[in-house]
Structures are given as C-alpha cells and as structure tokens.
Design an enzyme around this catalytic site. Structure first.
Site, mmCIF file in Angstrom:
data_model
loop_
_atom_site.group_PDB
_atom_site.id
_atom_site.type_symbol
_atom_site.label_atom_id
_atom_site.label_comp_id
_atom_site.label_asym_id
_atom_site.label_seq_id
_atom_site.Cartn_x
_atom_site.Cartn_y
_atom_site.Cartn_z
ATOM 1 N N ASP A 123 5.526 -3.874 0.039
ATOM 2 C CA ASP A 123 5.590 -2.725 0.938
ATOM 3 C C ASP A 123 5.252 -1.461 0.160
ATOM 4 O O ASP A 123 5.677 -1.280 -0.984
ATOM 5 C CB ASP A 123 6.986 -2.622 1.556
ATOM 6 C CG ASP A 123 7.003 -1.731 2.780
ATOM 7 O OD1 ASP A 123 7.232 -2.256 3.885
ATOM 8 O OD2 ASP A 123 6.799 -0.505 2.636
ATOM 9 N N ASN A 175 11.483 -6.036 12.657
ATOM 10 C CA ASN A 175 11.715 -4.901 13.549
ATOM 11 C C ASN A 175 10.839 -5.056 14.782
ATOM 12 O O ASN A 175 9.631 -5.284 14.664
ATOM 13 C CB ASN A 175 11.377 -3.589 12.831
ATOM 14 C CG ASN A 175 12.288 -3.337 11.637
ATOM 15 O OD1 ASN A 175 13.463 -3.715 11.649
ATOM 16 N ND2 ASN A 175 11.754 -2.713 10.598
ATOM 17 N N VAL A 190 4.458 -0.464 12.608
ATOM 18 C CA VAL A 190 3.123 -1.067 12.540
ATOM 19 C C VAL A 190 3.077 -2.212 13.550
ATOM 20 O O VAL A 190 3.830 -3.195 13.416
ATOM 21 C CB VAL A 190 2.801 -1.585 11.114
ATOM 22 C CG1 VAL A 190 1.443 -2.283 11.097
ATOM 23 C CG2 VAL A 190 2.819 -0.444 10.100
ATOM 24 N N HIS A 235 5.416 -8.671 11.281
ATOM 25 C CA HIS A 235 5.629 -8.839 9.838
ATOM 26 C C HIS A 235 7.098 -9.100 9.577
ATOM 27 O O HIS A 235 7.967 -8.560 10.260
ATOM 28 C CB HIS A 235 5.153 -7.613 9.050
ATOM 29 C CG HIS A 235 5.620 -6.306 9.621
ATOM 30 N ND1 HIS A 235 5.038 -5.745 10.722
ATOM 31 C CD2 HIS A 235 6.624 -5.480 9.254
ATOM 32 C CE1 HIS A 235 5.647 -4.609 11.011
ATOM 33 N NE2 HIS A 235 6.635 -4.425 10.140
ATOM 34 N N HIS A 248 9.928 -8.406 6.860
ATOM 35 C CA HIS A 248 10.304 -7.690 5.640
ATOM 36 C C HIS A 248 11.182 -8.625 4.815
ATOM 37 O O HIS A 248 12.114 -9.238 5.353
ATOM 38 C CB HIS A 248 11.163 -6.459 5.962
ATOM 39 C CG HIS A 248 10.478 -5.362 6.692
ATOM 40 N ND1 HIS A 248 10.000 -4.242 6.062
ATOM 41 C CD2 HIS A 248 10.213 -5.192 8.015
ATOM 42 C CE1 HIS A 248 9.464 -3.419 6.965
ATOM 43 N NE2 HIS A 248 9.588 -3.976 8.150
HETATM 44 P P1 5GP Z 1 7.939 -1.617 10.388
HETATM 45 O O1 5GP Z 1 8.505 -0.218 10.335
HETATM 46 O O2 5GP Z 1 6.818 -1.697 11.403
HETATM 47 O O3 5GP Z 1 8.946 -2.693 10.538
HETATM 48 O O4 5GP Z 1 7.323 -1.868 8.947
HETATM 49 C C1 5GP Z 1 6.073 -1.416 8.554
HETATM 50 C C2 5GP Z 1 6.095 -1.394 7.054
HETATM 51 O O5 5GP Z 1 4.767 -1.296 6.597
HETATM 52 C C3 5GP Z 1 6.866 -0.214 6.460
HETATM 53 O O6 5GP Z 1 7.922 -0.679 5.652
HETATM 54 C C4 5GP Z 1 5.804 0.540 5.679
HETATM 55 O O7 5GP Z 1 6.293 1.092 4.472
HETATM 56 C C5 5GP Z 1 4.757 -0.521 5.437
HETATM 57 N N1 5GP Z 1 3.413 0.030 5.305
HETATM 58 C C6 5GP Z 1 2.838 0.963 6.110
HETATM 59 N N2 5GP Z 1 1.588 1.225 5.695
HETATM 60 C C7 5GP Z 1 1.363 0.426 4.615
HETATM 61 C C8 5GP Z 1 0.226 0.234 3.756
HETATM 62 O O8 5GP Z 1 -0.824 0.855 3.910
HETATM 63 N N3 5GP Z 1 0.366 -0.668 2.744
HETATM 64 C C9 5GP Z 1 1.525 -1.375 2.552
HETATM 65 N N4 5GP Z 1 1.546 -2.228 1.525
HETATM 66 N N5 5GP Z 1 2.595 -1.222 3.341
HETATM 67 C C10 5GP Z 1 2.523 -0.340 4.368
#
Ligand code: 5GP
Length: 112
Positions: free
Chosen positions: A28, A85, A94, A98, A100
């Site tokens: 992440d 999430n 996003v 995914h 985590h």
């Molecule tokens: P969500 O909030 O949708 O559960 O998790 C999305 C995750 O994607 C977040 O923890 C965020 O830090 C990670 N993330 C967003 N953009 C990028 C990126 O460009 N590269 C990587 N490696 N992680 C990302």
C-alpha cells in the site's frame, strides 16, 4: 482501466510482492501498519457487494494469496489482519476489490 488494473499491467509502478494468474499483491502506498499490502484480482470486481457466485474460485484464491504473502512477509507467527472495505461507510476509496493485509503491530478491536 482502474488504478489497480494499471498497477497489475505495470503502467503505474508499485512494489509488487507476488502474483498469480488471477491476482496481484503489492505494498500500500500509504501504509497503516509496519507491513501493509493489498491483494487484488486482475479482473476488476468493483467491490465485494458486486461479487457473484461465479467469482467463488477467485475469492478463495485472493484469501489464499493473502495468507501466503503474509507468511512470505514474516507475519504468520505474530498474526495479522485482513480487511475489505465496502462502500462509503466501509471506507472504500478505490472501486476495485482489494484485501488489505496489515501486520507488524497489534491491531485494535473494534476497528475505527
Ligand atoms: P480502500 O480505502 O479503497 O479500502 O483502499 C485503497 C487503498 O489503496 C488505500 O489504502 C490507499 O493507500 C491505496 N492506494 C491508493 N492509491 C495507490 C497507489 O497508487 N499505489 C498503491 N500501492 N496503493 C494505493
């Protein structure tokens, strides 16, 4: 193409930890624990709420990949947390499913 599809196709760089035919694991960009990586299907399902019965094999593969990558990252003995999430109240940012995987410190319960 989603952000995570661009990472899977190497259009956007990420620290990739492993990949299989239908999944990829990478760190992440904003880690919330000493070890924080994401396990992502290469084929985009927007979120778990949109998963279908026909995705059952893929969903199993994501969990197995999360556990094997966690072992590879040295998390097996002390443990780790897997989080998905879903939607605004779930904290999803996003729209590409995914898992985590967080470890390297104790996790609190209940989560925030
Ligand atoms: P969500 O909030 O949708 O559960 O998790 C999305 C995750 O994607 C977040 O923890 C965020 O830090 C990670 N993330 C967003 N953009 C990028 C990126 O460009 N590269 C990587 N490696 N992680 C990302």
């Amino acid at each position: 193409m989603t952000l995570f599809e661009k990472i899977a196709s190497r259009e956007i760089p990420a620290e990739i930890l492993g990949e299989g035919a239908d999944w990829i694991a990478f760190r992440d960009i904003a880690p919330q624990a000493p070890v924080h990586f994401l396990v992502v299907p290469k084929h985009c399902i927007p979120r778990i709420n949109e998963a279908e019965t026909s995705d059952n094999n893929l969903l199993g593969n994501l969990l197995i990949a999360a556990a094997s990558t966690a072992r590879q990252e040295g998390l097996a003995e002390d443990g780790y947390r897997i989080v998905v999430n879903n939607g605004p109240n779930g904290g999803e940012t996003v729209p590409h499913l995914h898992l985590h995987v967080l470890g390297g410190r104790p996790m609190n319960w209940p989560p925030g």
